[in-house]
Write a protein that holds these residues in place. Structure first.
Motif, PDB file in Angstrom:
ATOM      1  N   SER A 229      36.193 -44.440 -16.818  1.00 31.93           N
ATOM      2  CA  SER A 229      35.678 -45.742 -17.229  1.00 31.93           C
ATOM      3  C   SER A 229      34.166 -45.666 -17.422  1.00 31.93           C
ATOM      4  CB  SER A 229      36.034 -46.805 -16.194  1.00 31.93           C
ATOM      5  OG  SER A 229      35.396 -46.520 -14.982  1.00 31.93           O
TER       6      SER A 229
ATOM      7  N   THR B 212      30.404 -46.497  -9.525  1.00 27.97           N
ATOM      8  CA  THR B 212      29.539 -46.988  -8.456  1.00 27.97           C
ATOM      9  C   THR B 212      28.238 -46.189  -8.508  1.00 27.97           C
ATOM     10  OG1 THR B 212      30.304 -45.428  -6.794  1.00 27.97           O
ATOM     11  CG2 THR B 212      31.534 -47.498  -6.983  1.00 27.97           C
TER      12      THR B 212
ATOM     13  N   TRP C 258      23.996 -53.188 -11.858  1.00 23.89           N
ATOM     14  CA  TRP C 258      24.083 -54.575 -11.400  1.00 23.89           C
ATOM     15  C   TRP C 258      24.863 -54.609 -10.103  1.00 23.89           C
ATOM     16  CZ3 TRP C 258      26.766 -52.470 -15.441  1.00 23.89           C
ATOM     17  CH2 TRP C 258      28.153 -52.429 -15.309  1.00 23.89           C
TER      18      TRP C 258
ATOM     19  N   VAL D 188      33.922 -61.513  -6.462  1.00 20.95           N
ATOM     20  CA  VAL D 188      35.078 -61.878  -7.268  1.00 20.95           C
ATOM     21  C   VAL D 188      36.296 -61.770  -6.361  1.00 20.95           C
ATOM     22  CG1 VAL D 188      36.522 -61.239  -9.226  1.00 20.95           C
ATOM     23  CG2 VAL D 188      34.038 -61.024  -9.393  1.00 20.95           C
ATOM     24  N   PRO D 189      37.035 -62.858  -6.188  1.00 23.23           N
ATOM     25  CA  PRO D 189      38.161 -62.787  -5.248  1.00 23.23           C
ATOM     26  C   PRO D 189      39.087 -61.631  -5.606  1.00 23.23           C
ATOM     27  CG  PRO D 189      37.843 -65.026  -6.083  1.00 23.23           C
ATOM     28  CD  PRO D 189      36.960 -64.137  -6.887  1.00 23.23           C
ATOM     29  N   GLY D 190      39.303 -60.744  -4.651  1.00 23.84           N
ATOM     30  CA  GLY D 190      40.175 -59.601  -4.895  1.00 23.84           C
ATOM     31  C   GLY D 190      39.522 -58.508  -5.719  1.00 23.84           C
ATOM     32  N   GLY D 191      38.308 -58.737  -6.166  1.00 20.84           N
ATOM     33  CA  GLY D 191      37.615 -57.750  -7.007  1.00 20.84           C
ATOM     34  C   GLY D 191      36.813 -56.793  -6.150  1.00 20.84           C
TER      35      GLY D 191
ATOM     36  N   PRO E 134      35.506 -47.086  -9.303  1.00 18.95           N
ATOM     37  CA  PRO E 134      35.198 -48.436  -8.815  1.00 18.95           C
ATOM     38  C   PRO E 134      36.444 -49.325  -8.840  1.00 18.95           C
ATOM     39  CG  PRO E 134      33.648 -47.767 -10.541  1.00 18.95           C
ATOM     40  CD  PRO E 134      34.709 -46.717 -10.474  1.00 18.95           C
ATOM     41  N   LYS E 135      36.513 -50.268  -7.958  1.00 21.52           N
ATOM     42  CA  LYS E 135      37.700 -51.117  -7.832  1.00 21.52           C
ATOM     43  C   LYS E 135      38.011 -51.831  -9.154  1.00 21.52           C
ATOM     44  CE  LYS E 135      38.548 -52.908  -3.733  1.00 21.52           C
ATOM     45  NZ  LYS E 135      38.434 -53.811  -2.562  1.00 21.52           N
TER      46      LYS E 135
ATOM     47  N   PHE F 294      38.916 -50.303 -11.888  1.00 20.42           N
ATOM     48  CA  PHE F 294      38.758 -49.379 -13.013  1.00 20.42           C
ATOM     49  C   PHE F 294      39.711 -48.205 -12.823  1.00 20.42           C
ATOM     50  CE2 PHE F 294      34.918 -51.816 -12.878  1.00 20.42           C
ATOM     51  CZ  PHE F 294      34.602 -52.011 -14.203  1.00 20.42           C
ATOM     52  N   ARG F 295      39.942 -47.448 -13.884  1.00 18.18           N
ATOM     53  CA  ARG F 295      40.800 -46.283 -13.736  1.00 18.18           C
ATOM     54  C   ARG F 295      40.374 -45.161 -14.676  1.00 18.18           C
ATOM     55  NH1 ARG F 295      46.545 -46.238 -16.597  1.00 18.18           N
ATOM     56  NH2 ARG F 295      45.921 -44.074 -16.382  1.00 18.18           N
TER      57      ARG F 295
ATOM     58  N   ASN G 253      27.615 -65.171 -14.887  1.00 15.56           N
ATOM     59  CA  ASN G 253      28.505 -64.085 -14.497  1.00 15.56           C
ATOM     60  C   ASN G 253      29.977 -64.439 -14.574  1.00 15.56           C
ATOM     61  OD1 ASN G 253      28.477 -65.936 -12.448  1.00 15.56           O
ATOM     62  ND2 ASN G 253      28.993 -64.404 -10.908  1.00 15.56           N
TER      63      ASN G 253
ATOM     64  N   PHE H  59      30.525 -58.795 -16.789  1.00 19.87           N
ATOM     65  CA  PHE H  59      29.550 -57.990 -16.068  1.00 19.87           C
ATOM     66  C   PHE H  59      28.203 -58.200 -16.750  1.00 19.87           C
ATOM     67  CE2 PHE H  59      33.537 -55.677 -15.268  1.00 19.87           C
ATOM     68  CZ  PHE H  59      33.503 -55.636 -13.881  1.00 19.87           C
TER      69      PHE H  59
ATOM     70  N   LEU I  74      28.315 -56.740 -20.680  1.00 17.26           N
ATOM     71  CA  LEU I  74      29.348 -55.959 -21.369  1.00 17.26           C
ATOM     72  C   LEU I  74      30.244 -56.929 -22.135  1.00 17.26           C
ATOM     73  CD1 LEU I  74      30.320 -53.387 -18.595  1.00 17.26           C
ATOM     74  CD2 LEU I  74      28.895 -53.021 -20.628  1.00 17.26           C
TER      75      LEU I  74
ATOM     76  N   TRP J 258      35.413 -55.384 -21.189  1.00 24.90           N
ATOM     77  CA  TRP J 258      35.260 -55.460 -19.733  1.00 24.90           C
ATOM     78  C   TRP J 258      35.393 -56.898 -19.254  1.00 24.90           C
ATOM     79  CZ3 TRP J 258      32.744 -52.292 -23.079  1.00 24.90           C
ATOM     80  CH2 TRP J 258      32.751 -50.916 -22.797  1.00 24.90           C
TER      81      TRP J 258
ATOM     82  N   ASN K 228      35.038 -59.140 -15.656  1.00 26.31           N
ATOM     83  CA  ASN K 228      34.711 -59.164 -14.225  1.00 26.31           C
ATOM     84  C   ASN K 228      35.667 -60.126 -13.527  1.00 26.31           C
ATOM     85  OD1 ASN K 228      33.516 -58.810 -11.790  1.00 26.31           O
ATOM     86  ND2 ASN K 228      31.544 -59.693 -12.349  1.00 26.31           N
ATOM     87  N   GLU K 229      36.908 -59.705 -13.461  1.00 29.60           N
ATOM     88  CA  GLU K 229      37.945 -60.570 -12.905  1.00 29.60           C
ATOM     89  C   GLU K 229      38.710 -59.822 -11.826  1.00 29.60           C
ATOM     90  OE1 GLU K 229      40.131 -61.496 -16.390  1.00 29.60           O
ATOM     91  OE2 GLU K 229      38.759 -63.085 -17.008  1.00 29.60           O
ATOM     92  N   LYS K 230      39.559 -60.554 -11.164  1.00 35.71           N
ATOM     93  CA  LYS K 230      40.363 -59.957 -10.115  1.00 35.71           C
ATOM     94  C   LYS K 230      41.354 -58.967 -10.720  1.00 35.71           C
ATOM     95  CE  LYS K 230      43.717 -61.111  -6.578  1.00 35.71           C
ATOM     96  NZ  LYS K 230      44.365 -62.174  -5.808  1.00 35.71           N
ATOM     97  N   PRO K 231      41.271 -57.703 -10.330  1.00 31.14           N
ATOM     98  CA  PRO K 231      42.255 -56.747 -10.857  1.00 31.14           C
ATOM     99  C   PRO K 231      43.598 -56.929 -10.162  1.00 31.14           C
ATOM    100  CG  PRO K 231      40.670 -55.631  -9.427  1.00 31.14           C
ATOM    101  CD  PRO K 231      40.318 -57.082  -9.402  1.00 31.14           C
TER     102      PRO K 231
ATOM    103  N   ARG L  77      39.740 -53.937 -14.967  1.00 30.54           N
ATOM    104  CA  ARG L  77      38.503 -54.602 -15.365  1.00 30.54           C
ATOM    105  C   ARG L  77      37.899 -53.968 -16.629  1.00 30.54           C
ATOM    106  NH1 ARG L  77      34.761 -56.557 -10.590  1.00 30.54           N
ATOM    107  NH2 ARG L  77      34.785 -54.455  -9.709  1.00 30.54           N
ATOM    108  N   GLN L  78      38.478 -52.860 -17.067  1.00 33.27           N
ATOM    109  CA  GLN L  78      38.153 -52.284 -18.381  1.00 33.27           C
ATOM    110  C   GLN L  78      39.468 -51.969 -19.058  1.00 33.27           C
ATOM    111  OE1 GLN L  78      35.323 -48.980 -18.622  1.00 33.27           O
ATOM    112  NE2 GLN L  78      36.438 -48.057 -20.311  1.00 33.27           N
TER     113      GLN L  78
ATOM    114  N   TYR M  18      41.536 -51.563 -23.277  1.00 33.13           N
ATOM    115  CA  TYR M  18      41.338 -51.436 -24.710  1.00 33.13           C
ATOM    116  C   TYR M  18      41.805 -52.680 -25.450  1.00 33.13           C
ATOM    117  CZ  TYR M  18      39.744 -46.702 -25.562  1.00 33.13           C
ATOM    118  OH  TYR M  18      38.980 -45.570 -25.669  1.00 33.13           O
TER     119      TYR M  18
END
Lengths: 494, 494
Positions: A52, A56, A77, A82-85, B16-17, B19-20, B71, B75, B94, B126, B128-131, B137-138, B140
């Motif tokens: 991605s 971090t 940044w 974000v809840p659960g984020g 990062p949480k 993302f993959r 926000n 992001f 983003l 992208w 910035n939400e709860k995955p 969070r990213q 296509y």
């Protein structure tokens, strides 16, 4: 939203400073080049990896821990709650290269990935730096690395693959050269020169200037110093002439072939053990390249490659394009470097504590693409579409049918979808679209079952060059039966 | 850096949480699918556009101006004072979709771009939400839009192109359906039902529940309300049964073919002018699709498409995959929607003040790829490489020569670059790489000028299935002259 907008001044429609948009051929030409490179990498057993854009800051790990905001050179940044984020307060950042994410992946998935792990990666990276001409804050990188192999066979393979990749995108043999050096040889030279620990960095910095100041300049800088072009005195490192001799021998040891170069290098490192090891590695690489069928006119041992010697730990390599181009000031110069790489340690070590040997190469995507453009090699078969003009708004379905027929025959085609009132605008549109052909069918033609096929390329040439007589003998517009539409278009663009 | 690291705890090697990372076939399968779609879009006259990942928050324009940090869902970060870079304090973000950047580009380059401007875009966005499971969070997006054409010919073209794209990636005719509706018809229905201004939103929300609660459920919700499954009372909108009738007629007006559906719709909108205009637009779209050779089993007028009706301003469309799959709980269900779009205004208006009509479609990349995988259609010819094993560390050049020969013959091949001491590890490695063939040459074979070629696919099958007798008649490993290496490998993998 509409209500809020009315209270607000209109936003500016602007690309953020230092960023740019890529249109049409910008996209397809780069994609075609990267696809060809990916094909070569794949055939060498390299697998694609797409991480991605976001990492971090901790994993990127370029930053000092005591700086409040880890923004040096990256876009970073802090995570919101974000809840659960993510965890609020954690720093995230856009990757600044493709090597740092590889390090993270190699550590995170070390039990799942094959060892060694060959991977290639292509994609944008971001730098929060001052933009300049041709220098953007988002740009592409294209990397191939082998993680987990200490064998110089991995280095040899990457050098041969780089040569294949350059030919794969269209650079002719003889127009490029992969040059190979070794940091260990340099270390041996420093031993042979008996350079004190504290002087090594200064010597390295001086060696990096070899391309610019030449042999005599380096000699002066290694010893007593020199005056630069502005007349300012540059201090020397303080070596004796005897100490400087092995360094100069190293830098100028390029012989007429690899065998001669290797003999010169063996002499330059004298009795140094690490130096002998480095020369032996280069000897193995040379042998393996020969076995792979990569001759010395494609990849060669060249001790004058000094770029990156301070960073890498073993073999280093650089690909140069050797043909000449005109620079901004109209002077001819060699195109120069388009790729570089080498062997490095510590890639995964900061995560796991274990040293993992790795070697890799990075192709300068924008530079290589610029080279292809300079040589007329970047063009894809990207032609404009055949434009079916609209003479009669009520017969849109007829025009759509024509475009569909052309597409079914593999021909790029579209119906004009603007306001059809002004026919001149339709031809201007076709021109802007670089359309090779325009199709015209008014009510009269429809009744007679015919269609006008206008050769826009020929039409433009006639308008620009030909006399009236030639125009008559070469009509740029022909009337054909509706059933012959596809055949006629094919005849013209074929 | 190394010194700093020692003082620090080791960083975590973690994506990062939310993302993959995408490995190997993850990358090539998606790429193959998008390449095919791009080919279809290109043939329809659409040009690629690649904007940068970063936009000014102002240009993205999704946010309330009085919020301190913009926000919500994106992001975003503030520009630092980078000398010569952006203006310190400006907010960057983003992109959260590909439409907002298109709006910015259409406004910024309106004097340079053709009108209408057909463009496609593919790339990550992208949020910035709860995955969640399958929700990152990213991810296509893959969009095609026509900007600057008010003609429904643009909508028809996109519907036909969408059908072509689905077939282009391998979905069989009959396994998908593009369904088309029109917001204007709904507006006409609201007029015919004499719905008060303040009730329209409630009616829209209710219509959106049609898929879930069905005809009777919608009737109850439009009038006096209903109890949901949990027994809770849901208030009704308060229409009379007579008012609800045109809405229900609209939702259930799907006939046996487009002609019947259009007649039902004409009846549902009654005397409404906007309704009649909407029905006429659908009639034109139906005629154009027929002319393009897109039959009703591929794209059809279907008033039960209600998704997005609140957002779009004219025609709306949705592509569904109609074949069944097993869901997480083992129940069969239709695969469902993989793409959606429609006509919208105001895309460019917030930048320029001018209304610019536009229509477009977005394909759900991950969903379509999942569908291809479910149907066994996602596979590229991505095989593992032939692995040349290393029996004798000193003859690395010989092994490299073999791999180079295989590659020159177009066969994916690599030399084992790990520690060669344990031969079992080499075969385990070949297994992990899904290698079809392993090449083995020890000193003895080298002397005799032969090489062992091991068919790993056959070997695995024999090991799993065959009795000892069969094994004997089908040797998974053969010895061939060194000169026949390529031919033998080709025979096995061919």
């Amino acid at each position: 939203m509409a209500k809020d907008q009315k209270k607000q001044p209109r936003p500016k429609a602007e690309t953020p400073k230092g960023f740019r948009d890529y249109f049409g051929a910008d996209v397809t030409e780069r994609k075609a080049m990267l696809d060809r490179i990916a094909g070569i990498y794949h055939r060498h057993g390299f697998d694609p990896l797409e991480t991605s854009a976001v990492e971090t800051v901790e994993a990127l790990g370029k930053f000092l821990p005591d700086v409040d905001r880890p923004n040096a050179g990256v876009f970073a940044w802090q995570e919101e709650a974000v809840p659960g984020g993510g965890t609020a307060g954690d720093w995230l950042a856009l990757r600044y290269d493709l090597t740092a994410p590889l390090a993270r992946v190699a550590a995170q998935f070390r039990n799942d990935l094959p060892t060694p792990y060959r991977r290639y990666a292509m994609g944008p990276v971001w730098r929060n730096e001052k933009p300049g001409p041709g220098r953007f804050r988002q740009f592409y990188q294209c990397d191939a690395d082998t993680v987990g192999s200490a064998s110089v066979a991995a280095d040899a393979e990457i050098c041969g693959m780089l040569a294949d990749a350059l030919e794969g995108v269209g650079i002719a043999r003889g127009d490029y050269l992969v040059r190979i050096n070794n940091r260990k040889v340099l270390n041996g030279v420093l031993e042979a020169a008996d350079v004190a620990q504290g002087q090594a960095d200064d010597v390295l910095r001086t060696i990096d200037k070899f391309d610019k100041v030449g042999r005599d300049g380096v000699l002066a800088l290694l010893t007593t110093g020199r005056r630069d072009d502005s007349g300012a005195q540059i201090d020397g490192v303080g070596l004796s002439n005897a100490q400087a001799a092995p360094v100069l021998a190293f830098l100028t040891s390029k012989g007429s072939d690899n065998a001669a170069t290797l003999d010169n290098l063996a002499a330059a490192v004298g009795a140094s053990e690490i130096g002998a090891e480095g020369v032996d590695e280069l000897r193995q690489i040379a042998a393996m390249l020969a076995a792979m069928g990569v001759a010395e006119d494609r990849a060669v041992i060249d001790p004058s490659v000094v770029r990156g010697l301070g960073y890498y730990t073993g073999p280093v390599f650089e690909a140069e394009l050797t043909f000449e181009i005109l620079d901004d000031k109209g002077r001819t110069r060699q195109f120069g470097s388009v790729a570089g790489g080498g062997r490095y340690d510590g890639l995964v070590e900061r995560f796991t504590g274990q040293k993992v040997p790795a070697t890799g190469v990075s192709i300068g995507v924008d530079r290589l693409l610029a080279a292809l453009r300079a040589k007329g090699l970047a063009g894809t078969q990207d032609t404009g579409p055949v434009v079916v003009t609209v003479m009669d708004r009520d017969r849109m379905a007829d025009y759509q049918a024509m475009a569909a027929e052309l597409r079914a025959a593999g021909i790029r085609a579209e119906v004009y979808l603007g306001n059809p009132k002004n026919f001149g605008n339709q031809l201007k549109y076709a021109d802007k679209r670089a359309a090779p052909v325009a199709i015209i069918q008014g009510g009269d033609e429809a009744e007679r079952g015919v269609v006008q096929v206008k050769d826009l390329v020929l039409g433009a040439r006639i308008a620009a060059e030909a006399s009236l007589d030639e125009w008559k003998s070469q009509p740029a517009q022909t009337e054909v039966p509706r059933a012959d539409l596809v055949a006629e278009v094919r005849r013209i663009i074929g």
